[in-house]
Design a protein around this motif. Structure first.
Motif, PDB file in Angstrom:
ATOM      1  N   ALA A   1       0.843  -1.195   0.000  1.00 11.04           N
ATOM      2  CA  ALA A   1       0.000   0.000   0.000  1.00 11.04           C
ATOM      3  C   ALA A   1       0.878   1.245   0.000  1.00 11.04           C
ATOM      4  CB  ALA A   1      -0.916   0.006   1.221  1.00 11.04           C
ATOM      5  N   LEU A   2       0.372   2.287  -0.633  1.00  6.17           N
ATOM      6  CA  LEU A   2       0.997   3.607  -0.609  1.00  6.17           C
ATOM      7  C   LEU A   2      -0.062   4.600  -0.176  1.00  6.17           C
ATOM      8  CD1 LEU A   2       3.204   5.760  -1.312  1.00  6.17           C
ATOM      9  CD2 LEU A   2       2.240   5.767  -3.639  1.00  6.17           C
ATOM     10  N   ALA A   3       0.198   5.352   0.887  1.00  2.72           N
ATOM     11  CA  ALA A   3      -0.743   6.362   1.369  1.00  2.72           C
ATOM     12  C   ALA A   3      -0.102   7.733   1.262  1.00  2.72           C
ATOM     13  CB  ALA A   3      -1.142   6.083   2.824  1.00  2.72           C
ATOM     14  N   VAL A   4      -0.741   8.632   0.504  1.00  2.00           N
ATOM     15  CA  VAL A   4      -0.245   9.999   0.309  1.00  2.00           C
ATOM     16  C   VAL A   4      -1.375  10.980   0.618  1.00  2.00           C
ATOM     17  CG1 VAL A   4       1.468   9.319  -1.411  1.00  2.00           C
ATOM     18  CG2 VAL A   4      -0.830   9.989  -2.152  1.00  2.00           C
TER      19      VAL A   4
ATOM     20  N   LEU B   1       9.796  -4.982  -9.466  1.00  3.55           N
ATOM     21  CA  LEU B   1      10.182  -5.977  -8.467  1.00  3.55           C
ATOM     22  C   LEU B   1       9.093  -7.024  -8.225  1.00  3.55           C
ATOM     23  CD1 LEU B   1      11.961  -3.544  -5.986  1.00  3.55           C
ATOM     24  CD2 LEU B   1      13.018  -5.131  -7.605  1.00  3.55           C
ATOM     25  N   GLY B   2       8.029  -6.986  -9.039  1.00  2.32           N
ATOM     26  CA  GLY B   2       7.054  -8.060  -9.018  1.00  2.32           C
ATOM     27  C   GLY B   2       5.911  -7.917  -8.039  1.00  2.32           C
ATOM     28  N   VAL B   3       5.626  -6.714  -7.569  1.00  2.00           N
ATOM     29  CA  VAL B   3       4.483  -6.507  -6.683  1.00  2.00           C
ATOM     30  C   VAL B   3       3.606  -5.382  -7.230  1.00  2.00           C
ATOM     31  CG1 VAL B   3       5.676  -7.322  -4.620  1.00  2.00           C
ATOM     32  CG2 VAL B   3       5.762  -4.915  -5.189  1.00  2.00           C
ATOM     33  N   VAL B   4       2.374  -5.340  -6.753  1.00  2.55           N
ATOM     34  CA  VAL B   4       1.443  -4.291  -7.166  1.00  2.55           C
ATOM     35  C   VAL B   4       1.240  -3.328  -5.997  1.00  2.55           C
ATOM     36  CG1 VAL B   4       0.276  -5.765  -8.836  1.00  2.55           C
ATOM     37  CG2 VAL B   4      -0.583  -5.642  -6.489  1.00  2.55           C
ATOM     38  N   VAL B   5       0.699  -2.152  -6.308  1.00  2.00           N
ATOM     39  CA  VAL B   5       0.533  -1.096  -5.310  1.00  2.00           C
ATOM     40  C   VAL B   5      -0.929  -0.689  -5.227  1.00  2.00           C
ATOM     41  CG1 VAL B   5       1.230   1.219  -4.585  1.00  2.00           C
ATOM     42  CG2 VAL B   5       2.856  -0.239  -5.814  1.00  2.00           C
ATOM     43  N   LEU B   6      -1.462  -0.670  -4.018  1.00  2.00           N
ATOM     44  CA  LEU B   6      -2.790  -0.115  -3.753  1.00  2.00           C
ATOM     45  C   LEU B   6      -2.585   1.276  -3.162  1.00  2.00           C
ATOM     46  CD1 LEU B   6      -4.520  -3.232  -2.095  1.00  2.00           C
ATOM     47  CD2 LEU B   6      -4.321  -2.645  -4.522  1.00  2.00           C
ATOM     48  N   VAL B   7      -3.194   2.292  -3.776  1.00  2.00           N
ATOM     49  CA  VAL B   7      -2.951   3.679  -3.385  1.00  2.00           C
ATOM     50  C   VAL B   7      -4.112   4.214  -2.559  1.00  2.00           C
ATOM     51  CG1 VAL B   7      -2.457   6.016  -4.203  1.00  2.00           C
ATOM     52  CG2 VAL B   7      -1.568   4.045  -5.459  1.00  2.00           C
ATOM     53  N   GLU B   8      -3.789   4.809  -1.421  1.00  2.00           N
ATOM     54  CA  GLU B   8      -4.757   5.460  -0.552  1.00  2.00           C
ATOM     55  C   GLU B   8      -4.474   6.961  -0.534  1.00  2.00           C
ATOM     56  OE1 GLU B   8      -7.205   4.260   1.435  1.00  2.00           O
ATOM     57  OE2 GLU B   8      -6.887   2.081   1.433  1.00  2.00           O
ATOM     58  N   GLN B   9      -5.535   7.775  -0.497  1.00  2.00           N
ATOM     59  CA  GLN B   9      -5.403   9.224  -0.413  1.00  2.00           C
ATOM     60  C   GLN B   9      -6.061   9.694   0.885  1.00  2.00           C
ATOM     61  OE1 GLN B   9      -5.684  12.358  -3.885  1.00  2.00           O
ATOM     62  NE2 GLN B   9      -7.752  11.875  -3.238  1.00  2.00           N
ATOM     63  N   THR B  10      -5.277  10.340   1.740  1.00  2.00           N
ATOM     64  CA  THR B  10      -5.766  10.686   3.081  1.00  2.00           C
ATOM     65  C   THR B  10      -6.288  12.114   3.200  1.00  2.00           C
ATOM     66  OG1 THR B  10      -3.598  11.451   3.820  1.00  2.00           O
ATOM     67  CG2 THR B  10      -4.088   9.088   4.073  1.00  2.00           C
TER      68      THR B  10
ATOM     69  N   SER C   1      -6.583   0.216   9.543  1.00  2.00           N
ATOM     70  CA  SER C   1      -7.649  -0.191   8.626  1.00  2.00           C
ATOM     71  C   SER C   1      -7.538  -1.668   8.255  1.00  2.00           C
ATOM     72  CB  SER C   1      -7.585   0.653   7.352  1.00  2.00           C
ATOM     73  OG  SER C   1      -8.458   0.125   6.369  1.00  2.00           O
ATOM     74  N   PRO C   2      -8.650  -2.402   8.237  1.00  2.00           N
ATOM     75  CA  PRO C   2      -8.604  -3.806   7.800  1.00  2.00           C
ATOM     76  C   PRO C   2      -8.211  -3.950   6.331  1.00  2.00           C
ATOM     77  CG  PRO C   2     -10.880  -3.068   8.138  1.00  2.00           C
ATOM     78  CD  PRO C   2      -9.990  -2.000   8.690  1.00  2.00           C
ATOM     79  N   ARG C   3      -8.307  -2.873   5.560  1.00  2.00           N
ATOM     80  CA  ARG C   3      -7.909  -2.949   4.147  1.00  2.00           C
ATOM     81  C   ARG C   3      -6.435  -3.282   4.004  1.00  2.00           C
ATOM     82  NH1 ARG C   3     -10.796   1.767   4.131  1.00  2.00           N
ATOM     83  NH2 ARG C   3      -8.951   3.079   3.763  1.00  2.00           N
ATOM     84  N   LEU C   4      -5.627  -2.914   5.002  1.00  2.00           N
ATOM     85  CA  LEU C   4      -4.195  -3.189   4.914  1.00  2.00           C
ATOM     86  C   LEU C   4      -3.888  -4.686   4.988  1.00  2.00           C
ATOM     87  CD1 LEU C   4      -2.652  -0.274   7.021  1.00  2.00           C
ATOM     88  CD2 LEU C   4      -2.804  -0.498   4.541  1.00  2.00           C
TER      89      LEU C   4
ATOM     90  N   GLY D   1       2.573  -4.630   3.322  1.00  2.00           N
ATOM     91  CA  GLY D   1       3.248  -3.533   4.003  1.00  2.00           C
ATOM     92  C   GLY D   1       2.789  -2.204   3.444  1.00  2.00           C
ATOM     93  N   LEU D   2       3.245  -1.121   4.076  1.00  2.00           N
ATOM     94  CA  LEU D   2       2.748   0.217   3.766  1.00  2.00           C
ATOM     95  C   LEU D   2       3.893   1.210   3.606  1.00  2.00           C
ATOM     96  CD1 LEU D   2       0.470   2.443   3.692  1.00  2.00           C
ATOM     97  CD2 LEU D   2       0.644   2.497   6.204  1.00  2.00           C
ATOM     98  N   ILE D   3       3.837   2.012   2.545  1.00  2.00           N
ATOM     99  CA  ILE D   3       4.652   3.217   2.402  1.00  2.00           C
ATOM    100  C   ILE D   3       3.748   4.384   2.746  1.00  2.00           C
ATOM    101  CG2 ILE D   3       5.988   4.667   0.835  1.00  2.00           C
ATOM    102  CD1 ILE D   3       6.600   2.141  -0.788  1.00  2.00           C
ATOM    103  N   PHE D   4       4.120   5.146   3.773  1.00  2.00           N
ATOM    104  CA  PHE D   4       3.189   6.094   4.398  1.00  2.00           C
ATOM    105  C   PHE D   4       3.779   7.499   4.391  1.00  2.00           C
ATOM    106  CE2 PHE D   4       1.234   7.488   8.659  1.00  2.00           C
ATOM    107  CZ  PHE D   4       0.082   7.961   8.043  1.00  2.00           C
ATOM    108  N   SER D   5       3.053   8.436   3.779  1.00  2.00           N
ATOM    109  CA  SER D   5       3.475   9.835   3.756  1.00  2.00           C
ATOM    110  C   SER D   5       2.405  10.671   4.469  1.00  2.00           C
ATOM    111  CB  SER D   5       3.656  10.320   2.316  1.00  2.00           C
ATOM    112  OG  SER D   5       4.080  11.670   2.290  1.00  2.00           O
ATOM    113  N   PRO D   6       2.548  10.874   5.782  1.00  2.00           N
ATOM    114  CA  PRO D   6       1.540  11.631   6.528  1.00  2.00           C
ATOM    115  C   PRO D   6       1.736  13.129   6.374  1.00  2.00           C
ATOM    116  CG  PRO D   6       3.254  10.905   8.022  1.00  2.00           C
ATOM    117  CD  PRO D   6       3.607  10.354   6.670  1.00  2.00           C
TER     118      PRO D   6
END
Length: 337
Positions: A64-67, A89-98, A111-114, A119-124
């Protein structure tokens, strides 16, 4: 027919286990053997069954990527680079917008979506230093941005103070002494605006130029419209300046528009410096001189660091701070030095 693992093993003259080890990047394989398997995979056009592999490993094959806001060009470009690196690198990304809202950011962390990701890349943006311990989550995470430091997770970010100091020094070296700032946040110390303003002030101090709060344009969100509005406010109150440092490119581009509307020539009357080196900075008129803070490196390193954490603990499992290099991208809006 679709080629299978058996077909690859037969063509390469190795066991199925050896093929599997190559596909999963097992380190203890002779280079010649690895090359034979890779050539067989390429010749047959074999594609690993990622679903089966993920079921065996207990992983989803997604991160996941959250921006805060994909409407901001910086985060749109960051997301595109994260997705490209993850795909490589063989993985997909689910993008969240906060939306940069603290409550939504905190909700996301639990969130249960995670559970659909590894894992998560998080930009608060809404959370702050007091929230550092809230990053202690039961899944791998890599932190981006400048809101939280010394947290319990890996942190990949830019050298905001150093880069802003270099940008200001560039304008000073070009002969500018009255350097306005567009994009300051009132009272902020930790955060992009606070750190970049600190770098600006450090450069002034070294050059023996007095800091003048009358040259500081305060705003909230860093959109182009805010840059134009803040510049118009500076002009309306009679601030005298010969350069402008926009704390990001979108602010700088908005400010440059307002300067041109007022009859000021860029860079003859007012030099303009941005920060971020967005793609659009190359195509403004004049093109924007700006700081390249290493955005591509940040995105790629975040993905690689997260996948390393997902793969399992290493000999050095303590979280680390990884800082990108920066450079000044010299274009037309500020004189060359």
């Amino acid at each position: 027919m679709t080629p299978t693992l058996h077909d690859v093993a037969r063509l390469a003259g190795v066991s199925i286990k050896t093929v599997s080890n190559v596909i999963n990047d097992y380190p203890h394989i002779r280079p010649a053997t690895r090359e034979k398997v890779q050539l067989a995979i390429a010749e047959l056009g074999y594609t690993p069954n990622l679903t089966a592999r993920n079921l065996r490993s207990g992983r989803t094959g997604a991160i996941a990527l959250a921006v805060p806001d994909l409407g901001l060009s910086y985060f749109a470009e960051l997301a595109a680079t994260v997705i490209a690196e993850a795909e490589r690198l063989g993985v997909v990304v689910l993008v969240e917008q906060t939306g940069g809202d603290r409550g939504r950011e905190l909700d996301l962390l639990r969130s249960p979506r995670l559970k659909l990701t590894d894992g998560l890349i998080f930009s608060p943006l809404g959370m702050g230093q007091d929230d550092a311990e809230r990053l202690s989550v039961p899944y791998p995470m890599v932190l981006l941005g400048e809101r939280i430091f010394d947290g319990p997770v890996d942190h990949v970010t830019m050298r905001n103070v150093d880069a802003a100091r270099a940008a200001t020094e560039y304008l000073i070296a070009a002969g500018r002494r009255r350097i306005a700032v567009v994009g300051a946040h009132d009272g902020e110390v930790i955060g992009s605006a606070g750190l970049r303003l600190r770098g600006y002030r450090e450069a002034l101090a070294v050059a023996g130029i007095a800091y003048d709060d009358a040259l500081i344009g305060y705003t909230t969100m860093w959109h182009r419209s805010n840059g134009a509005r803040t510049m118009r406010d500076l002009l309306a109150r009679g601030a005298e300046f010969d350069a402008v440092f926009g704390l990001n490119d979108t602010l700088a581009l908005g400010a440059m528009r307002a300067l041109q509307e007022s009859g000021r020539r860029v860079p003859d009357d007012v030099a303009v410096m941005g920060f971020d080196d967005l793609d659009e900075a190359q195509y403004s008129i004049p093109s924007l001189t700006t700081v390249d803070p290493g955005q591509a490196w940040i995105a790629q390193t975040a993905v690689q660091t997260l996948l390393a954490r997902i793969a399992g603990p290493t000999t050095d499992s303590a979280p680390g701070l990884l800082l990108a290099d920066f450079r000044i991208a010299t274009r037309e809006s500020a004189p060359a030095v």
